[in-house]
Design a protein around this motif. Structure first.
Motif, PDB file in Angstrom:
ATOM      1  N   ARG A 157      15.193   2.136   0.659  1.00  0.00           N
ATOM      2  CA  ARG A 157      15.687   1.541  -0.650  1.00  0.00           C
ATOM      3  C   ARG A 157      14.693   1.906  -1.807  1.00  0.00           C
ATOM      4  NH1 ARG A 157      19.130  -1.950  -2.495  1.00  0.00           N
ATOM      5  NH2 ARG A 157      20.085  -1.133  -0.477  1.00  0.00           N
ATOM      6  N   THR A 158      13.619   2.093  -1.547  1.00  0.00           N
ATOM      7  CA  THR A 158      12.850   2.586  -2.683  1.00  0.00           C
ATOM      8  C   THR A 158      13.129   3.706  -3.234  1.00  0.00           C
ATOM      9  OG1 THR A 158      11.175   1.623  -1.508  1.00  0.00           O
ATOM     10  CG2 THR A 158      10.425   3.491  -3.296  1.00  0.00           C
ATOM     11  N   SER A 159      13.706   4.947  -2.512  1.00  0.00           N
ATOM     12  CA  SER A 159      14.175   6.023  -2.931  1.00  0.00           C
ATOM     13  C   SER A 159      15.695   5.873  -3.905  1.00  0.00           C
ATOM     14  CB  SER A 159      14.305   7.205  -1.787  1.00  0.00           C
ATOM     15  OG  SER A 159      12.923   7.504  -1.360  1.00  0.00           O
ATOM     16  N   ASP A 177       1.014  -3.781   3.051  1.00  0.00           N
ATOM     17  CA  ASP A 177       1.992  -4.151   4.008  1.00  0.00           C
ATOM     18  C   ASP A 177       2.936  -3.030   4.416  1.00  0.00           C
ATOM     19  OD1 ASP A 177       2.969  -4.435   1.363  1.00  0.00           O
ATOM     20  OD2 ASP A 177       3.815  -6.547   1.683  1.00  0.00           O
ATOM     21  N   ARG A 178       3.006  -1.798   3.436  1.00  0.00           N
ATOM     22  CA  ARG A 178       3.985  -0.684   3.506  1.00  0.00           C
ATOM     23  C   ARG A 178       3.271   0.489   4.051  1.00  0.00           C
ATOM     24  NH1 ARG A 178       6.753  -3.863   3.178  1.00  0.00           N
ATOM     25  NH2 ARG A 178       8.090  -4.912   1.531  1.00  0.00           N
ATOM     26  N   CYS A 179       2.143   0.427   4.695  1.00  0.00           N
ATOM     27  CA  CYS A 179       1.550   1.778   5.104  1.00  0.00           C
ATOM     28  C   CYS A 179       1.148   1.404   6.643  1.00  0.00           C
ATOM     29  CB  CYS A 179       0.346   1.955   4.603  1.00  0.00           C
ATOM     30  SG  CYS A 179      -0.836   0.983   4.182  1.00  0.00           S
ATOM     31  N   ASP A 180       0.867   2.581   7.308  1.00  0.00           N
ATOM     32  CA  ASP A 180       0.943   2.755   8.811  1.00  0.00           C
ATOM     33  C   ASP A 180      -0.767   2.155   9.294  1.00  0.00           C
ATOM     34  OD1 ASP A 180       2.793   3.176  10.471  1.00  0.00           O
ATOM     35  OD2 ASP A 180       2.792   5.110  10.149  1.00  0.00           O
ATOM     36  N   ASP A 181      -1.511   2.494   8.346  1.00  0.00           N
ATOM     37  CA  ASP A 181      -2.986   2.245   8.924  1.00  0.00           C
ATOM     38  C   ASP A 181      -3.591   1.617   7.675  1.00  0.00           C
ATOM     39  OD1 ASP A 181      -5.461   1.816  10.031  1.00  0.00           O
ATOM     40  OD2 ASP A 181      -5.380   3.941  10.809  1.00  0.00           O
ATOM     41  N   GLU A 210       8.625   1.356   5.572  1.00  0.00           N
ATOM     42  CA  GLU A 210       9.941   1.899   5.335  1.00  0.00           C
ATOM     43  C   GLU A 210       9.995   3.450   5.741  1.00  0.00           C
ATOM     44  OE1 GLU A 210      10.790   1.190   1.156  1.00  0.00           O
ATOM     45  OE2 GLU A 210      12.989   1.170   1.288  1.00  0.00           O
ATOM     46  N   ILE A 211      10.932   3.602   6.873  1.00  0.00           N
ATOM     47  CA  ILE A 211      11.072   4.995   7.074  1.00  0.00           C
ATOM     48  C   ILE A 211      12.619   5.416   6.972  1.00  0.00           C
ATOM     49  CG2 ILE A 211      10.932   6.599   9.063  1.00  0.00           C
ATOM     50  CD1 ILE A 211       8.605   4.848  10.087  1.00  0.00           C
ATOM     51  N   ARG A 222       7.602  -1.725  12.371  1.00  0.00           N
ATOM     52  CA  ARG A 222       6.388  -2.109  12.302  1.00  0.00           C
ATOM     53  C   ARG A 222       5.231  -0.925  12.130  1.00  0.00           C
ATOM     54  NH1 ARG A 222       5.576  -7.481  10.948  1.00  0.00           N
ATOM     55  NH2 ARG A 222       6.787  -8.775  12.082  1.00  0.00           N
ATOM     56  N   PRO A 223       4.217  -1.506  11.338  1.00  0.00           N
ATOM     57  CA  PRO A 223       3.160  -0.440  11.323  1.00  0.00           C
ATOM     58  C   PRO A 223       2.482  -0.271  12.446  1.00  0.00           C
ATOM     59  CG  PRO A 223       2.552  -2.327  10.144  1.00  0.00           C
ATOM     60  CD  PRO A 223       3.878  -2.661  10.440  1.00  0.00           C
TER      61      PRO A 223
END
Ligand SMILES: C[S@@+](CC[C@H](N)C(=O)[O-])C[C@H]1O[C@@H](n2cnc3c(N)ncnc32)[C@H](O)[C@@H]1O
Ligand SMILES: *[C@@H]1O[C@H](CO)[C@@H](O)[C@H](O)[C@H]1NC(C)=O
Ligand SMILES: CC(=O)N[C@H]1CO[C@H](CO)[C@@H](O)[C@@H]1O
Length: 331
Positions: free
Chosen positions: A119-121, A218-222, A254-255, A261-262
């Protein structure tokens, strides 16, 4: 093999059909039918009536009940208000959402691309979905700086299209940004920001006066690893982290066109905004060596589409400094 004229007719019919579907969806959306708790938890629709932008309802966005905040955080709360820059953003969003053909085109493109592209892109590609976190005045109030205050380096992590970066950027001689979405990086390049890779900014050999991490945790893996990297990359003693988090905290990564989930799931206890702020301060930030200097409540605004004038999420914006540095505490 179709006759060319027949093809045109089919194309026009298809276009009309699409248009009719969108209209009926719009009616459903704004009517009483869509009451999906998921949709509601993601976006609270704020439809403003007439020209009135500043209403009692909008003032609710900024309300905090200090009694519900933990003692350590209560004295650090700064009350923000709906100011003229915020009002201007809302007004502009309202105007844009009424541009029927632009909105139709956006809707068509995102329907086609959404299975493959984030969605971001898509938003970056279409140049829509501008975000608003704080105005220049609100930023200055949070950091307790004067309008003519200048520092050397700002790093904005996950900068999006750079709209929010620009608000902060006036105070810095050099502005750096990171972003995973390629179309968003085009926007940042156009604004002349130096784009660093997501594994590059930690190893540039210099440190930053301010690092901003707005609506990225809240959008990153770690997230904890990210916070530790930030702490190491700030100028000692005077360096500050400006962090915005949408509450209640719900991490999703977002992938491509999917949400996952991260890898490390950061849990923030508490139900209300105040409880979550307290727990984030006392639990999450303290654990990675950060200490809250100021916190405020702001609406995180996003430009609308054909269904809504704008979207609003509930943000907590913190100013953090590395603990064990600076004034009273020693290491
Ligand atoms: C919710 S948007 C926030 C944009 C902007 N900071 C704001 O507050 O309006 C999150 C952005 O972070 C980007 N992003 C996600 N993971 C990232 C990562 N690991 N490093 C840098 N950017 C990332 C996304 O592409 C997206 O543009
Ligand atoms: C970016 O830099 C170029 C070359 O220095 C300049 O011509 C242009 O006006 C700059 N753009 C912005 C938005 O500042
Ligand atoms: C883990 C933790 O710190 N939990 C606290 C979250 O906040 C509530 C109320 O603010 C406390 O009661 C919890 O102990």
């Amino acid at each position: 093999m179709c006759h060319p004229q027949l093809r045109t007719v089919i194309f026009v019919a298809w276009g009309l059909c699409y248009f009719a579907c969108l209209l009926s969806v719009r009616r459903m959306w704004s009517g009483k039918y869509v009451r999906s708790p998921l949709v509601r938890s993601l976006f609270v629709n704020m439809v403003t009536e007439g020209e009135e932008v500043v209403s009692a309802e909008n003032q609710e966005w900024y309300r905090c009940c200090p009694d519900l905040l933990g003692e350590s955080v209560r004295a650090l709360f700064i009350q923000s208000h709906l100011d003229s820059d915020t009002g201007a953003f809302l007004q502009r969003s309202k105007e844009k959402s009424s541009w029927l053909f632009t909105q139709l085109y956006h809707s068509l493109v995102s329907t086609v691309l959404s299975p493959m592209v984030s969605r971001t892109s898509i938003n970056g590609f279409l140049g829509r979905g501008a975000m608003f976190v704080f105005s220049t005045n609100q930023f200055q109030q949070l950091l307790r700086i004067e309008p003519d205050w200048r520092a050397e380096r700002l790093l904005d992590l996950g900068a999006g299209d750079g709209g929010v970066t620009e608000v902060m950027g006036v105070h810095f001689r050099q502005v750096y940004a990171t972003e995973v979405s390629v179309p968003m990086r085009w926007h940042l390049q156009r604004r002349n920001y130096t784009i660093l890779g997501i594994d590059e900014w930690q190893h540039t050999g210099f440190q930053y006066d301010v690092i901003s991490c707005l609506n990225l945790l809240d959008r990153c893996d770690d997230p904890l690893h990210l916070l530790r990297d930030i702490r190491r990359s700030l100028v000692p003693k005077t360096g500050r982290l400006v962090l915005a988090a949408v509450l209640p905290f719900q991490p999703w990564v977002e992938i491509g066109g999917r949400w996952e989930r991260p890898k490390t799931h950061l849990k923030v206890a508490g139900k209300t905004w105040e409880e979550q702020v307290t727990n984030m301060s006392n639990d999450v930030f303290r654990k990675v060596g950060f200490q809250v200097e100021a916190v405020t409540r702001l609406p995180y605004l996003c430009e609308g589409d054909m269904y809504n004038d704008y979207y609003v999420l509930d943000d907590a914006v913190f100013v953090l400094k590395a603990s064990g540095e600076g004034d009273d505490s020693s290491q």
